[in-house]
Design a protein around this motif. Structure first.
Motif, short mmCIF file in Angstrom:
data_model
loop_
_atom_site.label_atom_id
_atom_site.label_comp_id
_atom_site.label_asym_id
_atom_site.label_seq_id
_atom_site.Cartn_x
_atom_site.Cartn_y
_atom_site.Cartn_z
N SER A 200 0.83 -1.22 0.00
CA SER A 200 0.00 0.00 0.00
C SER A 200 0.86 1.26 0.00
N LYS A 201 1.93 1.24 0.81
CA LYS A 201 2.82 2.40 0.85
C LYS A 201 3.39 2.69 -0.53
N MET A 202 3.75 1.60 -1.24
CA MET A 202 4.35 1.79 -2.58
C MET A 202 3.33 2.32 -3.59
N VAL A 203 2.08 1.84 -3.52
CA VAL A 203 1.11 2.37 -4.49
C VAL A 203 0.79 3.83 -4.20
N VAL A 204 0.82 4.22 -2.92
CA VAL A 204 0.60 5.64 -2.60
C VAL A 204 1.78 6.47 -3.13
N GLN A 205 2.99 5.98 -2.90
CA GLN A 205 4.16 6.71 -3.40
C GLN A 205 4.08 6.86 -4.92
N ASP A 206 3.64 5.80 -5.59
CA ASP A 206 3.49 5.82 -7.05
C ASP A 206 2.52 6.90 -7.50
N VAL A 207 1.41 7.00 -6.78
CA VAL A 207 0.39 7.97 -7.17
C VAL A 207 0.86 9.40 -6.86
N LEU A 208 1.66 9.55 -5.80
CA LEU A 208 2.19 10.89 -5.50
C LEU A 208 3.19 11.32 -6.57
N ASP A 209 3.91 10.33 -7.14
CA ASP A 209 4.87 10.64 -8.20
C ASP A 209 4.17 10.94 -9.51
N ASP A 210 2.98 10.37 -9.71
CA ASP A 210 2.29 10.50 -10.99
C ASP A 210 0.78 10.56 -10.75
N PRO A 211 0.32 11.70 -10.15
CA PRO A 211 -1.06 11.74 -9.66
C PRO A 211 -2.12 11.80 -10.76
N ARG A 212 -1.70 11.93 -12.02
CA ARG A 212 -2.71 12.00 -13.08
C ARG A 212 -2.99 10.65 -13.72
N SER A 213 -2.26 9.64 -13.31
CA SER A 213 -2.41 8.33 -13.94
C SER A 213 -3.62 7.57 -13.38
N TYR A 252 3.59 8.92 2.39
CA TYR A 252 3.02 7.60 2.12
C TYR A 252 2.66 6.84 3.38
N THR A 253 3.50 6.97 4.43
CA THR A 253 3.19 6.28 5.68
C THR A 253 1.96 6.90 6.35
N HIS A 254 1.94 8.22 6.34
CA HIS A 254 0.82 8.95 6.93
C HIS A 254 -0.49 8.58 6.23
N LEU A 256 -1.30 5.88 4.66
CA LEU A 256 -1.68 4.52 5.02
C LEU A 256 -2.25 4.47 6.43
N ASN A 257 -1.61 5.18 7.36
CA ASN A 257 -2.12 5.20 8.74
C ASN A 257 -3.50 5.85 8.81
N VAL A 258 -3.66 6.98 8.11
CA VAL A 258 -4.95 7.69 8.14
C VAL A 258 -6.04 6.78 7.58
N CYS A 259 -5.73 6.07 6.50
CA CYS A 259 -6.69 5.15 5.90
C CYS A 259 -7.04 4.04 6.90
N THR A 260 -6.05 3.49 7.56
CA THR A 260 -6.30 2.40 8.52
C THR A 260 -7.20 2.86 9.67
N PHE A 261 -6.87 4.02 10.26
CA PHE A 261 -7.69 4.53 11.37
C PHE A 261 -9.11 4.82 10.89
N ALA A 262 -9.23 5.41 9.69
CA ALA A 262 -10.56 5.75 9.18
C ALA A 262 -11.39 4.49 8.98
N ASP A 373 -3.04 11.01 13.69
CA ASP A 373 -1.79 10.42 13.19
C ASP A 373 -0.65 11.44 13.21
N ALA A 374 -0.98 12.71 12.90
CA ALA A 374 0.06 13.73 12.92
C ALA A 374 0.62 13.88 14.33
N LEU A 375 -0.25 13.84 15.32
CA LEU A 375 0.20 14.02 16.71
C LEU A 375 1.03 12.83 17.20
N THR A 376 0.66 11.62 16.78
CA THR A 376 1.34 10.44 17.33
C THR A 376 2.58 10.02 16.51
N THR A 377 2.95 10.81 15.52
CA THR A 377 4.12 10.47 14.71
C THR A 377 5.32 11.35 15.10
N VAL A 378 6.48 10.73 15.12
CA VAL A 378 7.71 11.48 15.38
C VAL A 378 8.01 12.37 14.19
#
Ligand SMILES: [Fe+2]
Ligand SMILES: [Fe+2]
Length: 423
Positions: A200-213, A252-254, A256-262, A373-378
């Motif tokens: 999941s992290k990798m597919v998010v990274q992919d979409v951030l690199d190429d958000p129109r695809s 990408y980590t954020h 995924l975490n936001v999606c999981t909590f939601a 997630d923003a608060l609980t992340t270093v």
């Protein structure tokens, strides 16, 4: 030995300058000369001190004047000015900031739990420590893989990174690891969850690199549906299995975490799997997609943002909505987490300052889990809050959030944390 020594913060001694006074360190209540006057303070020195968790150096009382003059010479900035620029922690030196950005731009953070002893990898791995990456000793002097995964690698607790150019090789490894999982015991479940997260992290990274695809958005949809299935099957333990204790605030980590909590919150209030949870999952996974349009130096700034920078950063919401509307045909509900995750019920959020009933259910869920997630992340300049601290911060501003959902979040997390503690 001088009896009177005064502490000066390590971050005030700038790399590649020549202090004209002796520098001491404190070891077991004793002061030890570290660097004699008139020698260059090198990057090597800084790393060495940081490795030893040294925060303060000491100078002799008679040298304090020299130290003041040195500060004016090299820094000519006050603590306040550095802070205003957002440099805090040890990142006082602009070179350090550039180094930090370089690493984030070229490396991808991976979860060490993906490694299985005895399996082989054909990509190099690096530890990410003190604002630098170092090749694992197992790989030194042996430039060509494959390398066997040693107990040392598999038990490594801190952050491991790979080069972004190796992402395809890494993906193939995760698939192979996943295929080797058999049985339904705890270990198999943990491996399955790890593989799901890493993919999941990798597919998010992919979409951030190429958000129109369109194809990449589709892949995010596929990953989300797998996650929905996994979370529904493991309702009491998805928290420890699915969330990542992030070493830093990577988008990408954020996401995924936001999606999981939601999804956890959504299933706690009994939203149906299809289409609700799937749409909520896709929307939250994509909620920060607009960050792909903001200067990466801002997104990953290792310090607080100035007011002006914060305004530019806020544009990620509008960028995200526009991107998805212009290039993809997605149901209106999928756009809600993207559009509303920074809005607040009081109207104090952004970008539109909408309030109360103007916030959709998906928007309300997203606003709670995003800030949680923003608060609980270093982050490089702040420590993470514990789940308890984060929830009490949210409760202090409870008018901003949906009360019922907040209560549900407290209960859900309470249950999940209890389940994780039993493991
Ligand atoms: Fe955001
Ligand atoms: Fe976010």
């Amino acid at each position: 030995m001088a009896e009177k020594l005064f502490p000066v913060p390590l971050k005030r001694i700038v790399v590649d300058t020549v202090p004209n006074f002796d520098l001491f360190i404190k070891q077991k209540e004793r002061y030890v000369l570290y660097r004699k006057a008139n020698y260059t303070f090198t990057q090597e020195n800084l790393r060495n001190l940081m490795d030893n968790k040294i925060v303060d150096l000491y100078v002799q009382k008679d040298d304090l004047k020299l130290y003041e003059q040195y500060r004016q010479r090299v820094g000519d900035k006050t603590e306040e000015e550095y802070k205003a620029e957002g440099y805090s922690g040890l990142f006082v030196n602009p070179d350090e900031v550039n180094r930090y950005h370089d690493i984030i731009a070229n490396y991808h953070s991976i979860d060490t739990r993906v490694f299985v002893e005895g399996m082989e990898i054909d990509f190099s791995i690096y530890d990410h420590l003190d604002n630098d990456v170092h090749l694992f000793p197992e790989m030194e002097g042996k430039p060509e893989g494959p390398w066997e995964l040693t107990p040392n690698i598999c038990s490594y607790k801190k952050e491991i990174m790979i080069q972004k150019s190796d992402l395809l090789k890494y993906k193939a490894y995760v698939e192979k690891m996943m295929a080797s999982v058999s049985g339904g015991d705890e270990k198999a479940l943990q491996r399955k969850a790890t593989a799901l997260r890493e993919m999941s992290k990798m597919v998010v990274q992919d979409v951030l690199d190429d958000p129109r695809s369109g194809e990449k958005i589709k892949k995010v949809g596929g990953a989300v549906n797998n996650m929905v299935g996994f979370i529904l099957e493991n309702e009491t333990s998805y928290f420890s299995l699915m969330t990542i204790s992030a070493h830093d605030f990577y988008t990408y980590t954020h996401s995924l975490n936001v999606c999981t909590f939601a999804l956890g919150l959504g299933s706690a209030i009994s939203l149906p799997k299809t289409p609700d949870l799937e749409m909520l999952g896709l929307g939250t996974m994509l909620h920060d997609i607009g960050k792909s349009q903001v200067d990466p130096q801002l997104i990953n700034k290792p310090g607080r943002l100035t007011e002006e920078e914060f305004k530019a950063m806020q544009d990620h919401v509008t960028h995200g909505v526009n991107l998805l509307k212009e290039h993809h045909k997605l149901p209106e509900q999928v756009l809600q987490p993207v559009a509303q995750h920074h809005e607040k019920l009081t109207g104090n959020g952004y970008p539109n300052g909408i309030k109360g009933n103007q916030l959709s259910m998906f928007g309300r869920i997203s606003s709670i889990v995003d800030i949680y997630d923003a608060l609980t992340t270093v982050r490089s300049y702040k420590k993470a809050f514990t789940p308890f601290e984060a929830l009490s911060i949210l409760s202090k501003n409870e008018d901003d959030y949906d009360r019922g959902l907040l209560r549900e979040m407290v209960m859900t997390l309470g249950k999940q944390i209890k389940a994780a503690a039993k493991d």
